[in-house]
Design a protein around this motif. Structure first.
Motif, PDB file in Angstrom:
ATOM      1  N   ALA A   1      16.117  67.628  44.362  1.00  0.00           N
ATOM      2  CA  ALA A   1      15.465  68.380  45.436  1.00  0.00           C
ATOM      3  C   ALA A   1      16.435  68.641  46.579  1.00  0.00           C
ATOM      4  CB  ALA A   1      14.250  67.607  45.937  1.00  0.00           C
ATOM      5  N   LEU A   2      17.227  67.638  46.932  1.00  0.00           N
ATOM      6  CA  LEU A   2      18.175  67.791  48.034  1.00  0.00           C
ATOM      7  C   LEU A   2      19.201  68.874  47.722  1.00  0.00           C
ATOM      8  CD1 LEU A   2      18.922  66.522  50.786  1.00  0.00           C
ATOM      9  CD2 LEU A   2      20.434  64.966  49.542  1.00  0.00           C
ATOM     10  N   GLN A   3      19.732  68.852  46.505  1.00  0.00           N
ATOM     11  CA  GLN A   3      20.730  69.844  46.117  1.00  0.00           C
ATOM     12  C   GLN A   3      20.121  71.244  46.075  1.00  0.00           C
ATOM     13  OE1 GLN A   3      23.922  69.758  45.746  1.00  0.00           O
ATOM     14  NE2 GLN A   3      24.094  71.879  45.050  1.00  0.00           N
ATOM     15  N   ALA A   4      18.908  71.357  45.532  1.00  0.00           N
ATOM     16  CA  ALA A   4      18.271  72.675  45.435  1.00  0.00           C
ATOM     17  C   ALA A   4      17.956  73.240  46.813  1.00  0.00           C
ATOM     18  CB  ALA A   4      16.997  72.576  44.600  1.00  0.00           C
ATOM     19  N   LEU A   5      17.475  72.401  47.722  1.00  0.00           N
ATOM     20  CA  LEU A   5      17.148  72.873  49.062  1.00  0.00           C
ATOM     21  C   LEU A   5      18.392  73.340  49.800  1.00  0.00           C
ATOM     22  CD1 LEU A   5      14.522  70.175  50.094  1.00  0.00           C
ATOM     23  CD2 LEU A   5      14.081  72.633  49.912  1.00  0.00           C
ATOM     24  N   ARG A   6      19.471  72.599  49.678  1.00  0.00           N
ATOM     25  CA  ARG A   6      20.684  72.943  50.408  1.00  0.00           C
ATOM     26  C   ARG A   6      21.384  74.161  49.819  1.00  0.00           C
ATOM     27  NH1 ARG A   6      23.129  66.826  51.452  1.00  0.00           N
ATOM     28  NH2 ARG A   6      21.899  66.388  53.337  1.00  0.00           N
ATOM     29  N   SER A   7      21.206  74.371  48.541  1.00  0.00           N
ATOM     30  CA  SER A   7      21.917  75.484  47.912  1.00  0.00           C
ATOM     31  C   SER A   7      21.144  76.796  48.004  1.00  0.00           C
ATOM     32  CB  SER A   7      22.209  75.161  46.445  1.00  0.00           C
ATOM     33  OG  SER A   7      20.996  74.953  45.729  1.00  0.00           O
ATOM     34  N   SER A   8      19.816  76.741  47.856  1.00  0.00           N
ATOM     35  CA  SER A   8      19.046  77.996  47.845  1.00  0.00           C
ATOM     36  C   SER A   8      18.141  78.159  49.059  1.00  0.00           C
ATOM     37  CB  SER A   8      18.179  78.070  46.581  1.00  0.00           C
ATOM     38  OG  SER A   8      17.078  77.186  46.683  1.00  0.00           O
ATOM     39  N   SER A   9      17.711  77.047  49.641  1.00  0.00           N
ATOM     40  CA  SER A   9      16.769  77.051  50.772  1.00  0.00           C
ATOM     41  C   SER A   9      15.445  77.715  50.423  1.00  0.00           C
ATOM     42  CB  SER A   9      17.378  77.745  52.001  1.00  0.00           C
ATOM     43  OG  SER A   9      18.569  77.121  52.388  1.00  0.00           O
ATOM     44  N   SER A  10      15.187  77.961  49.161  1.00  0.00           N
ATOM     45  CA  SER A  10      13.955  78.615  48.728  1.00  0.00           C
ATOM     46  C   SER A  10      13.002  77.575  48.171  1.00  0.00           C
ATOM     47  CB  SER A  10      14.262  79.673  47.664  1.00  0.00           C
ATOM     48  OG  SER A  10      13.085  80.058  46.982  1.00  0.00           O
ATOM     49  N   LEU A  11      11.770  77.556  48.661  1.00  0.00           N
ATOM     50  CA  LEU A  11      10.786  76.595  48.179  1.00  0.00           C
ATOM     51  C   LEU A  11      10.436  76.815  46.708  1.00  0.00           C
ATOM     52  CD1 LEU A  11       8.908  74.265  48.687  1.00  0.00           C
ATOM     53  CD2 LEU A  11       7.298  75.835  49.790  1.00  0.00           C
ATOM     54  N   PRO A  12      10.169  78.040  46.252  1.00  0.00           N
ATOM     55  CA  PRO A  12       9.894  78.222  44.819  1.00  0.00           C
ATOM     56  C   PRO A  12      11.063  77.802  43.934  1.00  0.00           C
ATOM     57  CG  PRO A  12       9.126  80.132  46.064  1.00  0.00           C
ATOM     58  CD  PRO A  12       9.920  79.294  47.011  1.00  0.00           C
ATOM     59  N   ASP A  13      12.298  78.141  44.340  1.00  0.00           N
ATOM     60  CA  ASP A  13      13.455  77.754  43.528  1.00  0.00           C
ATOM     61  C   ASP A  13      13.600  76.237  43.459  1.00  0.00           C
ATOM     62  OD1 ASP A  13      13.972  80.404  43.133  1.00  0.00           O
ATOM     63  OD2 ASP A  13      15.667  80.512  44.534  1.00  0.00           O
ATOM     64  N   THR A  14      13.355  75.555  44.574  1.00  0.00           N
ATOM     65  CA  THR A  14      13.463  74.092  44.593  1.00  0.00           C
ATOM     66  C   THR A  14      12.436  73.465  43.664  1.00  0.00           C
ATOM     67  OG1 THR A  14      14.306  74.086  46.860  1.00  0.00           O
ATOM     68  CG2 THR A  14      13.308  72.051  46.057  1.00  0.00           C
ATOM     69  N   LEU A  15      11.196  73.937  43.731  1.00  0.00           N
ATOM     70  CA  LEU A  15      10.159  73.387  42.859  1.00  0.00           C
ATOM     71  C   LEU A  15      10.424  73.711  41.394  1.00  0.00           C
ATOM     72  CD1 LEU A  15       7.042  74.121  45.066  1.00  0.00           C
ATOM     73  CD2 LEU A  15       8.007  71.883  44.529  1.00  0.00           C
ATOM     74  N   ALA A  16      10.978  74.882  41.124  1.00  0.00           N
ATOM     75  CA  ALA A  16      11.319  75.237  39.744  1.00  0.00           C
ATOM     76  C   ALA A  16      12.402  74.314  39.206  1.00  0.00           C
ATOM     77  CB  ALA A  16      11.766  76.695  39.668  1.00  0.00           C
ATOM     78  N   ALA A  17      13.392  73.996  40.048  1.00  0.00           N
ATOM     79  CA  ALA A  17      14.453  73.089  39.620  1.00  0.00           C
ATOM     80  C   ALA A  17      13.905  71.690  39.346  1.00  0.00           C
ATOM     81  CB  ALA A  17      15.549  73.033  40.681  1.00  0.00           C
ATOM     82  N   LEU A  18      13.015  71.217  40.209  1.00  0.00           N
ATOM     83  CA  LEU A  18      12.398  69.908  39.995  1.00  0.00           C
ATOM     84  C   LEU A  18      11.554  69.885  38.732  1.00  0.00           C
ATOM     85  CD1 LEU A  18      11.239  68.873  43.587  1.00  0.00           C
ATOM     86  CD2 LEU A  18      12.842  67.626  42.137  1.00  0.00           C
ATOM     87  N   ASP A  19      10.776  70.942  38.521  1.00  0.00           N
ATOM     88  CA  ASP A  19       9.907  71.009  37.347  1.00  0.00           C
ATOM     89  C   ASP A  19      10.724  71.013  36.060  1.00  0.00           C
ATOM     90  OD1 ASP A  19       7.316  71.226  36.179  1.00  0.00           O
ATOM     91  OD2 ASP A  19       7.668  73.366  35.851  1.00  0.00           O
TER      92      ASP A  19
ATOM     93  N   LEU B   1       4.818  67.621  37.647  1.00  0.00           N
ATOM     94  CA  LEU B   1       6.155  68.104  37.291  1.00  0.00           C
ATOM     95  C   LEU B   1       6.468  67.802  35.828  1.00  0.00           C
ATOM     96  CD1 LEU B   1       8.155  66.918  40.444  1.00  0.00           C
ATOM     97  CD2 LEU B   1       7.571  69.286  39.864  1.00  0.00           C
ATOM     98  N   GLY B   2       7.129  68.741  35.200  1.00  0.00           N
ATOM     99  CA  GLY B   2       7.584  68.533  33.832  1.00  0.00           C
ATOM    100  C   GLY B   2       6.536  68.677  32.766  1.00  0.00           C
ATOM    101  N   THR B   3       5.344  69.174  33.123  1.00  0.00           N
ATOM    102  CA  THR B   3       4.254  69.294  32.146  1.00  0.00           C
ATOM    103  C   THR B   3       3.975  70.741  31.768  1.00  0.00           C
ATOM    104  OG1 THR B   3       2.598  69.324  33.918  1.00  0.00           O
ATOM    105  CG2 THR B   3       3.183  67.171  32.995  1.00  0.00           C
ATOM    106  N   ARG B   4       4.863  71.654  32.127  1.00  0.00           N
ATOM    107  CA  ARG B   4       4.735  73.074  31.786  1.00  0.00           C
ATOM    108  C   ARG B   4       3.441  73.671  32.314  1.00  0.00           C
ATOM    109  NH1 ARG B   4       6.910  73.175  25.471  1.00  0.00           N
ATOM    110  NH2 ARG B   4       8.968  72.241  25.919  1.00  0.00           N
TER     111      ARG B   4
END
Length: 655
Positions: free
Chosen positions: A231-249, A305-308
């Motif tokens: 989550a930390l890496q996704a937030l700092r790299s894209s700053s996009s909430l949907p992108d961060t949640l997609a990366a976590l999922d 998360l992770g359950t499609r």
């Protein structure tokens, strides 16, 4: 004139008698100097063996085995108007009338029974049977005695594991204040899977995140650490909430340890007041407005998360200045025999009350609103339900009405100005909510920078000034600039006394630039601020102080003779304006030179390079010198940075 107003009624006498007979606690009522029993409810009658002819009999005659157990003495004191409370007191009574005394532990309250004219009519005793509590505690203490050391070691390792996987500090920001409390579950001595984070984003927004991994133990803790890192890496790299949640999922679906974890992430724009929120199977944030109203933000959660389950829907809420947003894990609202809806209502009520309550200034509750809410909510919800079985995370974010303005000062290049500088800088750092260690280091660094301008930039007889600017940026970094309009004089050949000030500054800040031009010299400093996160076990409640300690403005000393030598206690600042006077006091205290001399710096609020230079000089000249500091005190860091560790002792050490 007699009082003619209406008297309060305690209710119907028949109902009162019926309630008295069913009270779960013990109640005795005695009258007169002989302490005749006029009332005793069934619970207390059973406790003494349901003795015949109890009512109307003097208590000493009714229960004679209490002689020597200091009970009759307490009753006699109550007849004199003295109230007494006892906690888990052992009482021995003959319940079966066979002369064998059985042990019971009582927590009791013995109070005078007064007539309407305030004279003492008799005595009222209330008590509860604490025997089960005492027996259980003693059994636990006995069992723990054999493994206490191992238990403490394990508990320490678990808390250390939690802390190592969670953020050490939360950012200090100009427009928002944040606080987080993490309580490790008291039902199992195992690491849990809760996590949280506060991340300043490149565009000035702030990301707020909480999450919960299924299960406990090392695997859950490791999975929590992995999800937080993603989550930390996704937030700092894209700053996009949907992108961060997609990366976590996506990440959560590749491991059974992370699969089915939950999370709620919000991104706040402090300037616009816009809050974007999305959730994967996690409870919604709670909004507390300035009036104390509590409203849950209507977030439609996706599956775990992770359950499609598909992408989470982003909900946008408009915040107003002075609003507080709470993110939390379900351990805060989930209890046995209570629905999640009931738990959510209890959380809203507790948070609203914590926001609305007007507290006395002498309370130990933190002043800072996010800390106050975290402290009171976790205390009230966990204690009210007799503890908690799951880890608890509570993250509070306060949108400030106005950011703290920068600090701008222009002061005369005179040692006397250092006092004003410290006071103004302390006020500003307190206003931006810098932690005590950060504030102490920055004030020391700023004092050294100003000292250089005062001492080296101008000729002794030249009227001059220096300026100080301080700002807190949206990433939580303080920028300090100390500027003069002179030109620093070169050090004397082989003086060996220059350079310690800049070395001290470099050790106290993250970055220092010294910029010399024909127009003067600028010392530009940066340091990232952080407020410590609170991670505690069930038996270790957080203690939070709401104010920085006041700074002593005047230096003073006191000489104390001890069996081990002589101690010079120093109070207040040691800087360019006070070092010469301190030197004279040290020489006065060291008259004769035979006794060991300890300079106690425990209460020193500021130790400048001028003071350090004096200590180095004295260390070369005096073999009997020692310096006392307290761990974490401002002087300790300065002495360590400047090579005076060998002089240091602890306050309880002997010279």
């Amino acid at each position: 004139m007699a009082e003619t107003g209406p008297r309060w009624s305690s209710g119907d006498s028949a109902g009162l008698l019926d309630a008295f007979e069913q009270l779960p606690g013990f109640v005795w009522v005695f009258e007169g100097p002989e302490l005749r029993v006029v009332a005793a409810n069934p619970a207390v009658r059973a406790a003494v063996g349901n003795r015949r002819d109890l009512i109307g009999v003097p208590f000493k005659q009714a229960v004679p085995e209490l002689v020597g157990q200091h009970i009759f003495e307490l009753l006699d004191q109550a007849l004199l108007g003295v109230r007494t409370r006892g906690y888990e007191q052992r009482i021995l009574t003959d319940r079966h009338g066979d002369g064998r005394l059985e042990e019971t532990f009582y927590t009791f309250d013995i109070a005078p029974w007064r007539d309407s004219d305030t004279s003492v009519r008799g005595v009222i005793v209330q008590a509860v049977d604490a025997t089960d509590v005492v027996v259980a505690r003693r059994a636990a203490e006995s069992a723990a005695a054999t493994s206490e050391q191992r238990y403490r070691h394990a508990a320490g390792l678990i808390l250390e594991l939690q802390r190592s996987l969670l953020p050490d500090t939360l950012p200090v920001l100009p427009r928002v204040q944040v606080a987080a409390h993490y309580l490790v579950a008291d039902s199992d001595l195992v690491a849990g899977g809760d996590w949280f984070d506060v991340v300043p984003l490149p565009d000035g927004r702030v990301a707020l995140a909480v999450g919960d991994v299924v299960g406990h133990g090392a695997a859950a803790a490791a999975a929590m650490g992995q999800l937080r890192a993603v989550a930390l890496q996704a937030l700092r790299s894209s700053s996009s909430l949907p992108d961060t949640l997609a990366a976590l999922d996506d990440f959560a679906g590749h491991s059974t340890a992370t699969r089915a974890a939950t999370t709620c992430i919000a991104v706040l724009d402090p300037v616009a007041g816009a809050l974007e929120v999305a959730s994967h199977a996690h409870p919604p944030p709670l909004l507390i407005d300035a009036a104390g109203g509590a409203t849950y933000i209507p977030v439609a959660p996706a599956g775990p998360l992770g359950t499609r389950s598909g992408p989470a829907t982003v909900h946008t809420a408009a915040l107003k200045a002075d609003d507080v947003v709470l993110l939390y894990t379900d351990g805060l609202i989930e209890r046995p025999h209570r629905s999640m809806d009931d738990g959510a209502r209890a959380l809203a009520a507790a948070a609203a009350a914590a926001r609305r309550d007007t507290l006395h200034e002498n309370t130990t509750v933190p002043d800072r609103l996010p800390d106050r809410i975290c402290t009171l909510v976790t205390e009230r919800l966990t204690l009210a339900d007799g503890g908690y079985r799951d880890d608890i995370t509570l993250l509070a974010t306060h949108l400030l009405p106005e950011p703290v303005p920068p600090l701008r000062l222009t002061l005369p290049a005179d040692p006397a100005a250092l006092r004003t500088l410290r006071r103004k800088a302390t006020d500003w750092l307190t206003a931006i909510d810098a932690s005590a260690p950060d504030a102490s280091d920055l004030i020391h660094a700023l004092g050294e920078a100003a000292g250089n301008a005062i001492e080296h930039a101008y000729s002794p007889d030249t009227p001059a000034t220096f300026s100080v600017d301080a700002t807190l940026d949206e990433h939580g970094v303080v920028h300090l600039c100390c500027a003069d309009r002179g030109r620093w004089r070169p050090p004397a050949p082989d003086s060996g006394t220059r350079g310690r000030g800049l070395a001290m500054i470099r050790g106290l800040v993250d970055h220092l630039d010294v910029i010399r031009t024909d127009a003067g010299t600028n010392l530009r400093m940066r340091r990232r601020l952080g407020k410590p996160t609170v991670v505690t076990g069930a038996a270790m409640r957080p203690t939070v102080t709401g104010r920085h300690p006041s700074m002593i403005e005047e230096m003073s000393t006191r000489t104390v003779d001890t069996p081990h030598g002589r101690t010079l206690e120093v109070y207040g600042p040691i800087d360019m304006a006070t070092t010469e006077r301190l030197h004279a006091q040290i020489l006065q205290a060291n008259r004769g030179g035979g006794l060991p001399l300890t300079i106690d710096l425990t209460a020193v609020s500021h130790l400048s390079s001028a003071g350090v230079r004096l200590l180095h000089q004295l260390a070369d000249d005096m073999t009997n010198l020692r310096v006392t500091v307290s761990p974490g005190a401002p002087a300790e860091a300065v002495l360590t940075l400047t090579g005076l560790q060998e002089l240091m002792t602890r306050p309880d050490a002997h010279s």
